[in-house]
Design a protein around this motif. Structure first.
Motif, PDB file in Angstrom:
ATOM      1  N   LEU A  39       0.847  -1.213  -0.258  1.00 26.32           N
ATOM      2  CA  LEU A  39       0.111   0.004   0.105  1.00 26.32           C
ATOM      3  C   LEU A  39       0.722   1.153  -0.040  1.00 26.32           C
ATOM      4  CD1 LEU A  39      -2.499  -0.996   2.782  1.00 26.32           C
ATOM      5  CD2 LEU A  39      -2.786  -1.122   0.258  1.00 26.32           C
ATOM      6  N   GLU A  40       0.293   2.395  -0.341  1.00 26.62           N
ATOM      7  CA  GLU A  40       0.915   3.575  -0.379  1.00 26.62           C
ATOM      8  C   GLU A  40       0.897   4.074   1.231  1.00 26.62           C
ATOM      9  OE1 GLU A  40      -0.461   6.462  -3.401  1.00 26.62           O
ATOM     10  OE2 GLU A  40      -0.773   4.694  -4.502  1.00 26.62           O
ATOM     11  N   PRO A  41       1.582   4.829   1.627  1.00 29.30           N
ATOM     12  CA  PRO A  41       1.748   5.640   3.051  1.00 29.30           C
ATOM     13  C   PRO A  41       0.729   6.703   3.039  1.00 29.30           C
ATOM     14  CG  PRO A  41       3.605   6.240   2.199  1.00 29.30           C
ATOM     15  CD  PRO A  41       2.955   5.332   1.015  1.00 29.30           C
ATOM     16  N   VAL A  42      -0.728   6.300   3.104  1.00 29.19           N
ATOM     17  CA  VAL A  42      -1.944   7.399   2.874  1.00 29.19           C
ATOM     18  C   VAL A  42      -3.060   6.861   4.024  1.00 29.19           C
ATOM     19  CG1 VAL A  42      -1.232   8.409   0.638  1.00 29.19           C
ATOM     20  CG2 VAL A  42      -2.875   6.414   1.087  1.00 29.19           C
ATOM     21  N   VAL A  43      -3.765   7.805   4.100  1.00 30.72           N
ATOM     22  CA  VAL A  43      -5.019   7.385   4.889  1.00 30.72           C
ATOM     23  C   VAL A  43      -5.804   6.519   3.886  1.00 30.72           C
ATOM     24  CG1 VAL A  43      -7.353   8.414   5.737  1.00 30.72           C
ATOM     25  CG2 VAL A  43      -4.972   9.607   6.220  1.00 30.72           C
ATOM     26  N   TYR A  44      -6.675   5.441   4.820  1.00 30.59           N
ATOM     27  CA  TYR A  44      -7.533   4.495   3.799  1.00 30.59           C
ATOM     28  C   TYR A  44      -8.829   4.300   4.588  1.00 30.59           C
ATOM     29  CZ  TYR A  44      -3.651   3.108   1.040  1.00 30.59           C
ATOM     30  OH  TYR A  44      -2.756   2.852   0.254  1.00 30.59           O
ATOM     31  N   PHE A  45      -9.760   4.165   3.987  1.00 29.89           N
ATOM     32  CA  PHE A  45     -11.217   4.023   4.449  1.00 29.89           C
ATOM     33  C   PHE A  45     -11.618   2.629   4.278  1.00 29.89           C
ATOM     34  CE2 PHE A  45     -10.586   8.305   3.029  1.00 29.89           C
ATOM     35  CZ  PHE A  45     -11.225   9.119   4.230  1.00 29.89           C
ATOM     36  N   VAL A  46     -12.125   2.139   5.430  1.00 29.21           N
ATOM     37  CA  VAL A  46     -12.400   0.664   5.923  1.00 29.21           C
ATOM     38  C   VAL A  46     -14.072   0.283   5.786  1.00 29.21           C
ATOM     39  CG1 VAL A  46     -11.972  -1.467   6.925  1.00 29.21           C
ATOM     40  CG2 VAL A  46     -10.158   0.465   6.826  1.00 29.21           C
ATOM     41  N   HIS A  47     -14.444  -0.565   4.786  1.00 26.84           N
ATOM     42  CA  HIS A  47     -15.884  -1.020   5.055  1.00 26.84           C
ATOM     43  C   HIS A  47     -15.777  -2.476   5.518  1.00 26.84           C
ATOM     44  CE1 HIS A  47     -20.025  -2.025   4.364  1.00 26.84           C
ATOM     45  NE2 HIS A  47     -19.537  -3.063   3.857  1.00 26.84           N
ATOM     46  N   ALA A  48     -16.385  -2.849   6.694  1.00 25.68           N
ATOM     47  CA  ALA A  48     -16.312  -4.255   7.169  1.00 25.68           C
ATOM     48  C   ALA A  48     -17.735  -4.630   7.320  1.00 25.68           C
ATOM     49  CB  ALA A  48     -15.547  -4.349   8.614  1.00 25.68           C
ATOM     50  N   GLU A  49     -18.141  -5.841   7.173  1.00 19.93           N
ATOM     51  CA  GLU A  49     -19.619  -6.284   7.442  1.00 19.93           C
ATOM     52  C   GLU A  49     -19.653  -7.767   7.548  1.00 19.93           C
ATOM     53  OE1 GLU A  49     -21.203  -6.844   2.981  1.00 19.93           O
ATOM     54  OE2 GLU A  49     -21.952  -4.900   4.011  1.00 19.93           O
ATOM     55  N   LYS A  50     -20.575  -8.251   8.341  1.00 17.06           N
ATOM     56  CA  LYS A  50     -20.890  -9.750   8.507  1.00 17.06           C
ATOM     57  C   LYS A  50     -22.132  -9.737   8.885  1.00 17.06           C
ATOM     58  CE  LYS A  50     -19.637 -13.662  11.206  1.00 17.06           C
ATOM     59  NZ  LYS A  50     -19.040 -14.327  12.217  1.00 17.06           N
ATOM     60  N   GLY A  51     -23.010 -10.489   8.063  1.00 16.78           N
ATOM     61  CA  GLY A  51     -24.291 -10.566   8.263  1.00 16.78           C
ATOM     62  C   GLY A  51     -24.954  -8.990   8.358  1.00 16.78           C
ATOM     63  N   ASP A  52     -25.762  -8.734   9.194  1.00 18.05           N
ATOM     64  CA  ASP A  52     -26.612  -7.394   9.152  1.00 18.05           C
ATOM     65  C   ASP A  52     -25.819  -6.257  10.074  1.00 18.05           C
ATOM     66  OD1 ASP A  52     -26.839  -8.315  11.661  1.00 18.05           O
ATOM     67  OD2 ASP A  52     -29.006  -7.706  11.938  1.00 18.05           O
ATOM     68  N   ARG A  53     -24.447  -6.770  10.459  1.00 19.67           N
ATOM     69  CA  ARG A  53     -23.633  -5.797  11.341  1.00 19.67           C
ATOM     70  C   ARG A  53     -22.456  -5.208  10.260  1.00 19.67           C
ATOM     71  NH1 ARG A  53     -21.288  -9.335  15.515  1.00 19.67           N
ATOM     72  NH2 ARG A  53     -21.417 -10.800  13.888  1.00 19.67           N
ATOM     73  N   ASN A  54     -22.056  -3.938  10.405  1.00 19.10           N
ATOM     74  CA  ASN A  54     -20.931  -3.187  10.006  1.00 19.10           C
ATOM     75  C   ASN A  54     -20.382  -2.152  10.752  1.00 19.10           C
ATOM     76  OD1 ASN A  54     -22.481  -0.826   9.485  1.00 19.10           O
ATOM     77  ND2 ASN A  54     -23.728  -1.944   8.138  1.00 19.10           N
ATOM     78  N   ASN A  55     -19.483  -1.480  10.095  1.00 17.60           N
ATOM     79  CA  ASN A  55     -18.756  -0.507  10.837  1.00 17.60           C
ATOM     80  C   ASN A  55     -19.112   0.928  10.758  1.00 17.60           C
ATOM     81  OD1 ASN A  55     -17.424  -0.735   8.219  1.00 17.60           O
ATOM     82  ND2 ASN A  55     -15.776   0.452   9.025  1.00 17.60           N
ATOM     83  N   TYR A  56     -20.210   1.157  10.062  1.00 17.64           N
ATOM     84  CA  TYR A  56     -20.963   2.553   9.728  1.00 17.64           C
ATOM     85  C   TYR A  56     -21.086   3.247  11.278  1.00 17.64           C
ATOM     86  CZ  TYR A  56     -22.213   1.231   5.213  1.00 17.64           C
ATOM     87  OH  TYR A  56     -21.978   0.690   4.004  1.00 17.64           O
ATOM     88  N   GLY A  57     -20.326   4.438  11.259  1.00 21.38           N
ATOM     89  CA  GLY A  57     -20.587   5.168  12.773  1.00 21.38           C
ATOM     90  C   GLY A  57     -19.527   4.473  13.847  1.00 21.38           C
TER      91      GLY A  57
END
Length: 121
Positions: free
Chosen positions: A82-100
C-alpha cells in the motif's frame, strides 16, 4: 590496482549508507493489518473487509483497493503493498457493519505493518 581500491571504497560507502536505513524500510512493503471485533470486543471470523483510498470512493462503494478479503479465525485481514496514505475501511458480517464505529485509518507508516481494530455492530 587503483581501480580495485576505488571500486571497493565505493561499495563500502554504499553499504555504510544503507546500514542507517531501518530494516523495516529495506525489506517490508507498507501493509495494513485490520482486526475486526464486535461490540463486546470479540474477534469476528468471516467478516468481509473492503479498503478504499478516498472517502468519496468509500461512500460510493467504488474503486476498492484489491479484492475484498475475509477475516481469518483471529479476525484479521492484511492488505499489502500500500501507499503510506489514509484509507477508508468497510467491514460487514451479516447485518452488522462499521458505519459510525470508525472507518478511517491514520496515515500509514511506510515500510511497516500498520495495525488497526475496526468494530462492527
Amino acid at each position: 590496482m587503483k581501480k580495485n581500491i576505488l571500486t571497493l571504497s565505493l561499495l563500502f560507502a554504499i553499504s555504510l549508507c544503507l546500514s542507517f536505513i531501518p530494516a523495516e524500510q529495506k525489506f517490508l512493503p507498507t501493509s495494513l493489518r485490520i482486526t475486526i471485533i464486535n461490540e463486546l470486543g470479540n474477534v469476528e471470523e468471516g467478516a468481509k473487509v473492503i479498503l478504499y483510498k478516498s472517502k468519496e470512493d468509500y461512500n460510493q462503494e467504488k474503486n476498492a483497493i484489491g479484492e475484498p478479503q475475509t477475516t481469518d479465525k483471529k479476525g484479521r485481514v492484511t492488505f499489502k503493498k500500500l501507499e503510506p496514505v489514509v484509507y477508508f475501511v468497510h467491514a460487514e458480517k451479516g447485518d452488522r457493519n462499521n458505519y459510525g464505529a470508525g472507518v478511517q485509518t491514520d496515515t500509514l507508516q511506510e515500510g511497516r505493518i500498520n495495525k488497526v481494530n475496526i468494530v462492527i455492530e
